[in-house]
Write a protein that holds these residues in place. Sequence first.
Motif, PDB file in Angstrom:
ATOM      1  N   THR A 114     -10.214  -8.998   8.725  1.00 47.85           N
ATOM      2  CA  THR A 114      -9.235  -8.169   9.420  1.00 47.85           C
ATOM      3  C   THR A 114      -9.492  -6.722   9.005  1.00 47.85           C
ATOM      4  OG1 THR A 114      -7.677  -9.964   9.004  1.00 47.85           O
ATOM      5  CG2 THR A 114      -6.767  -7.894   9.848  1.00 47.85           C
ATOM      6  N   LEU A 122      -9.656  -7.009   5.073  1.00 48.56           N
ATOM      7  CA  LEU A 122      -9.073  -8.234   4.517  1.00 48.56           C
ATOM      8  C   LEU A 122      -9.946  -9.431   4.844  1.00 48.56           C
ATOM      9  CD1 LEU A 122      -5.442  -7.700   5.887  1.00 48.56           C
ATOM     10  CD2 LEU A 122      -6.347  -6.982   3.665  1.00 48.56           C
ATOM     11  N   GLN A 123     -10.398 -10.149   3.798  1.00 45.77           N
ATOM     12  CA  GLN A 123     -11.235 -11.332   4.037  1.00 45.77           C
ATOM     13  C   GLN A 123     -10.394 -12.556   4.408  1.00 45.77           C
ATOM     14  OE1 GLN A 123     -14.465 -11.221   4.111  1.00 45.77           O
ATOM     15  NE2 GLN A 123     -15.013  -9.357   3.021  1.00 45.77           N
ATOM     16  N   ARG A 124      -9.078 -12.478   4.192  1.00 47.92           N
ATOM     17  CA  ARG A 124      -8.147 -13.578   4.522  1.00 47.92           C
ATOM     18  C   ARG A 124      -8.555 -14.911   3.891  1.00 47.92           C
ATOM     19  NH1 ARG A 124      -9.319 -12.250   9.298  1.00 47.92           N
ATOM     20  NH2 ARG A 124      -9.468 -14.335  10.175  1.00 47.92           N
ATOM     21  N   PHE A 130      -1.955 -18.613   3.872  1.00 45.84           N
ATOM     22  CA  PHE A 130      -1.052 -18.023   4.860  1.00 45.84           C
ATOM     23  C   PHE A 130       0.225 -17.484   4.237  1.00 45.84           C
ATOM     24  CE2 PHE A 130      -3.842 -19.885   7.903  1.00 45.84           C
ATOM     25  CZ  PHE A 130      -3.689 -19.115   9.040  1.00 45.84           C
ATOM     26  N   THR A 141      -8.811  -0.642   5.647  1.00 43.32           N
ATOM     27  CA  THR A 141      -8.518  -1.768   4.761  1.00 43.32           C
ATOM     28  C   THR A 141      -9.230  -2.992   5.336  1.00 43.32           C
ATOM     29  OG1 THR A 141      -6.308  -0.825   4.579  1.00 43.32           O
ATOM     30  CG2 THR A 141      -6.631  -3.033   3.661  1.00 43.32           C
ATOM     31  N   ILE A 184       0.869  -1.178   0.000  1.00 45.59           N
ATOM     32  CA  ILE A 184       0.000   0.000   0.000  1.00 45.59           C
ATOM     33  C   ILE A 184       0.905   1.226   0.000  1.00 45.59           C
ATOM     34  CG2 ILE A 184      -1.730   1.291   1.310  1.00 45.59           C
ATOM     35  CD1 ILE A 184      -2.754  -1.368   2.402  1.00 45.59           C
ATOM     36  N   TYR A 185       0.813   2.047  -1.069  1.00 41.12           N
ATOM     37  CA  TYR A 185       1.707   3.206  -1.149  1.00 41.12           C
ATOM     38  C   TYR A 185       0.944   4.522  -1.142  1.00 41.12           C
ATOM     39  CZ  TYR A 185       0.774   3.948  -6.157  1.00 41.12           C
ATOM     40  OH  TYR A 185       0.168   4.218  -7.360  1.00 41.12           O
ATOM     41  N   PHE A 218       3.750   4.257   7.297  1.00 43.92           N
ATOM     42  CA  PHE A 218       3.992   3.402   6.133  1.00 43.92           C
ATOM     43  C   PHE A 218       5.052   2.333   6.398  1.00 43.92           C
ATOM     44  CE2 PHE A 218       1.513   6.468   3.924  1.00 43.92           C
ATOM     45  CZ  PHE A 218       0.995   5.786   2.839  1.00 43.92           C
ATOM     46  N   LEU A 247      -8.117  -2.925   9.115  1.00 47.74           N
ATOM     47  CA  LEU A 247      -6.937  -2.099   9.395  1.00 47.74           C
ATOM     48  C   LEU A 247      -7.272  -0.625   9.262  1.00 47.74           C
ATOM     49  CD1 LEU A 247      -4.430  -4.024   7.081  1.00 47.74           C
ATOM     50  CD2 LEU A 247      -4.864  -4.435   9.500  1.00 47.74           C
ATOM     51  N   TRP A 303       5.465  -0.700   7.969  1.00 44.70           N
ATOM     52  CA  TRP A 303       4.818  -1.835   8.627  1.00 44.70           C
ATOM     53  C   TRP A 303       4.629  -2.962   7.622  1.00 44.70           C
ATOM     54  CZ3 TRP A 303       0.124  -3.191   6.354  1.00 44.70           C
ATOM     55  CH2 TRP A 303      -0.438  -2.201   5.518  1.00 44.70           C
ATOM     56  N   SER A 304       4.385  -4.136   8.159  1.00 47.72           N
ATOM     57  CA  SER A 304       4.077  -5.289   7.325  1.00 47.72           C
ATOM     58  C   SER A 304       3.170  -6.224   8.111  1.00 47.72           C
ATOM     59  CB  SER A 304       5.359  -6.010   6.921  1.00 47.72           C
ATOM     60  OG  SER A 304       5.049  -7.211   6.236  1.00 47.72           O
ATOM     61  N   ILE A 305       2.227  -6.816   7.398  1.00 46.65           N
ATOM     62  CA  ILE A 305       1.358  -7.838   7.970  1.00 46.65           C
ATOM     63  C   ILE A 305       1.504  -9.056   7.080  1.00 46.65           C
ATOM     64  CG2 ILE A 305      -1.009  -8.439   8.603  1.00 46.65           C
ATOM     65  CD1 ILE A 305      -1.677  -5.524   8.684  1.00 46.65           C
ATOM     66  N   GLY A 306       1.670 -10.215   7.676  1.00 47.29           N
ATOM     67  CA  GLY A 306       1.785 -11.404   6.848  1.00 47.29           C
ATOM     68  C   GLY A 306       1.255 -12.625   7.551  1.00 47.29           C
ATOM     69  N   GLY A 307       1.121 -13.701   6.790  1.00 50.14           N
ATOM     70  CA  GLY A 307       0.795 -14.976   7.391  1.00 50.14           C
ATOM     71  C   GLY A 307       2.065 -15.596   7.962  1.00 50.14           C
ATOM     72  N   TRP A 346       1.410 -14.819   2.418  1.00 47.36           N
ATOM     73  CA  TRP A 346       1.137 -13.480   1.906  1.00 47.36           C
ATOM     74  C   TRP A 346       1.741 -12.450   2.849  1.00 47.36           C
ATOM     75  CZ3 TRP A 346      -1.661 -10.396   5.309  1.00 47.36           C
ATOM     76  CH2 TRP A 346      -2.313 -11.090   6.347  1.00 47.36           C
ATOM     77  N   SER A 347       1.867 -11.241   2.335  1.00 44.87           N
ATOM     78  CA  SER A 347       2.320 -10.121   3.153  1.00 44.87           C
ATOM     79  C   SER A 347       1.718  -8.842   2.599  1.00 44.87           C
ATOM     80  CB  SER A 347       3.847 -10.032   3.127  1.00 44.87           C
ATOM     81  OG  SER A 347       4.285  -8.855   3.781  1.00 44.87           O
ATOM     82  N   ILE A 348       1.355  -7.958   3.499  1.00 40.97           N
ATOM     83  CA  ILE A 348       0.884  -6.624   3.135  1.00 40.97           C
ATOM     84  C   ILE A 348       1.775  -5.643   3.856  1.00 40.97           C
ATOM     85  CG2 ILE A 348      -1.081  -5.034   3.166  1.00 40.97           C
ATOM     86  CD1 ILE A 348      -2.913  -7.378   3.472  1.00 40.97           C
ATOM     87  N   GLY A 349       2.217  -4.610   3.169  1.00 42.33           N
ATOM     88  CA  GLY A 349       3.059  -3.644   3.857  1.00 42.33           C
ATOM     89  C   GLY A 349       2.918  -2.269   3.263  1.00 42.33           C
ATOM     90  N   GLY A 350       3.478  -1.291   3.953  1.00 43.24           N
ATOM     91  CA  GLY A 350       3.556   0.046   3.394  1.00 43.24           C
ATOM     92  C   GLY A 350       4.751   0.103   2.449  1.00 43.24           C
ATOM     93  N   ARG A 359      -5.064   1.719   9.415  1.00 45.16           N
ATOM     94  CA  ARG A 359      -3.895   2.341   8.756  1.00 45.16           C
ATOM     95  C   ARG A 359      -3.499   3.685   9.391  1.00 45.16           C
ATOM     96  NH1 ARG A 359      -6.862   2.004   4.601  1.00 45.16           N
ATOM     97  NH2 ARG A 359      -6.318   4.006   3.669  1.00 45.16           N
TER      98      ARG A 359
END
Lengths: 375, 375
Positions: free
Chosen positions: B293, A295-297, A301, A293, A284-285, B301, B295, B303-307, A303-307, B297
């Motif tokens: 989930t 997330l239905q997930r 497992f 945000t 996410i930029y 910026f 977020l 940060w990271s979320i992951g499995g 995966w990663s989301i980050g700034g 936010r």
Amino acid sequence: MANTAHEKGLQLLSTVKAEGTLELSLVSVPTPEPKADEVVVRVEATPLNPSDLGLLLGGADASAMRAAGEGVVTASVPPEMMRAMASRVGQELPVGNEGAGTVVAAGANAQAWLGKTVSVIGGAMYAQFRCVHVGQCQELPAGTTAEDGASWFVNPLTALGMVETMRSEGHTALVHTAAASNLGQMLQKVCLKDDVSLVNIVRKPEQAASLRELGAKYVCDSSAPTFMEELIEALDKTSATIAFDAIGGGKLGSQILTAMEVAASRKAGAYSRYGSTTFKQLYIYGGLDRSPTVLQRSFGFSWSIGGWLLTPFLQKAGGETRDRLRARVASELKTTFASHYARRISLREALDPKVIAAYGKQSTGEKYLITPQAS
Amino acid sequence: MANTAHEKGLQLLSTVKAEGTLELSLVSVPTPEPKADEVVVRVEATPLNPSDLGLLLGGADASAMRAAGEGVVTASVPPEMMRAMASRVGQELPVGNEGAGTVVAAGANAQAWLGKTVSVIGGAMYAQFRCVHVGQCQELPAGTTAEDGASWFVNPLTALGMVETMRSEGHTALVHTAAASNLGQMLQKVCLKDDVSLVNIVRKPEQAASLRELGAKYVCDSSAPTFMEELIEALDKTSATIAFDAIGGGKLGSQILTAMEVAASRKAGAYSRYGSTTFKQLYIYGGLDRSPTVLQRSFGFSWSIGGWLLTPFLQKAGGETRDRLRARVASELKTTFASHYARRISLREALDPKVIAAYGKQSTGEKYLITPQAS
């Protein structure tokens, strides 16, 4: 020094006050004497990027500005935004990440820059003159004007940074949202030139058309009822497993990860209770949608989301990569990295409530350019 | 081979059928002849972990099971869950990640294992006999029973894996949710032993008390009105910048990142429009709350979320780390890694609708143990 016409100049300042108001003002400030490795640039063109607007408007509503004296406009900052502004309260902040102009004065070691047209990065560009270190300047090729070079840094290096990040993190194709933006068009041109598959996600049918005209192969319209099917199909064909999202809020990021997972599972075969082993990355930029945000997930497992931000990317990439990317931008400013502006405004116009309301909308394809030498 | 009493044995199977039903059945299967490097283990104790329940129940409601003949129970799988089950439809899947028992037969190269009490990892443990490669076995120290060693892998290595991940990714303290669980208690004991600061997040006041009895210094109850203040305070004191979340759904992950950001900003000083530069990591390793989930936010910026899953962690960690962690678990099974069970059930009881409804609740502190040799 070459002349003294730049002894003073106008400068735009943004201040969030403790009582909960934003004040934008135009002040006359003395131009510093350049030190040995510095130059004074007469700023001729500087764009209003979304990242500039965040700092400029300080959480205030762009459509609610009102004049408050000569060269001063104000608006109230909603109480829920004031918490995030706490550390800037009371500070008169200069604005403007990037721009271009002519070197009108130079320090002892920087005499060779005198008279050159340069692009500049480093903030405080919403001003008539800016004194910077030569390392913040990029000489423009002959025939490239200040307006050509104004948006040389934020969008072009972000587009190149996305492709670099894709490669360095082991992905081979990418997804981009709000893809019809100036940045999105640049990214599409970079990908065509570098033979990288790009899945563009837009929010309106007419935006899809403008990207296809550029040569885009994959354009998915998130407002279409068939969006998910089309996205899965594009991800299946491209194997894109990294996405850059300018929207931030809502379900789009989750939909992208889910579609990546469906495309990966098609190729996988056997059942895995934890989902596919294909690693999926969402960055996410931006925050065009400020809602949460969601997330239905439903994407396993892996995966990663980050700034993702340009400055930390460039710091991590190192000097050699930075120089290579900057040189590429300078040489392709009139082609790959050409920017289009809806309107050119003076510094005084940038403080006109009606004009602020217009550029504050951040409509895709409606970018403004400040020309600080215009009166 | 030592004897032939293990020629056949009971095995629990889980099948999702195309018409949208889950079927659990108990079947009598022949025990394979062990190959050169294999052993046959008479399974004496095997736990029902949350990760086992996911595979076992296949998306069906644990409270809606009904008997459907001798050794068979069924329940319907909600249509919205069937999509995720697509790749297992029609397959009779064995269940049970881990367990322990006695080696009753061994291949040519594995004769030294005969008669030993071993812990085993590798699935299909909800059975009376299991033939496995010796690499999947861990010999237990004298005086350690099969029940002591049943939960030797999933929870202990997850707890150790979290601390290893924390260290290898450059963090110095960590946050854990659903912290009163068996796993959470183990993690607290590991952290006390290794002198690592741990911020425990629980959902009920009584869970906080049980952790404090273990010696926990930081326990935050998410049901308390002062939760955010207490969490920020704990993060400020510990500088924890990585969290492992078993809940997954709702706003808790977002709250943790926000609290980390507030704690980091206190230390930072100057205003940054993009938030602090402190990198904040949230790993989701479970889904106790299946809702999305969410977020907010409001954490910059960086940060990271992951499995996060144990198996990929162990693969990435490499053989030396795996051996070191396994040896540590074996030597501390009666202390740091002791598990507590609410009830012991036979394989037949594991298929009793009332019993399924009970263990399907996954209440914290209510873990069940299957004893496959009991009738």
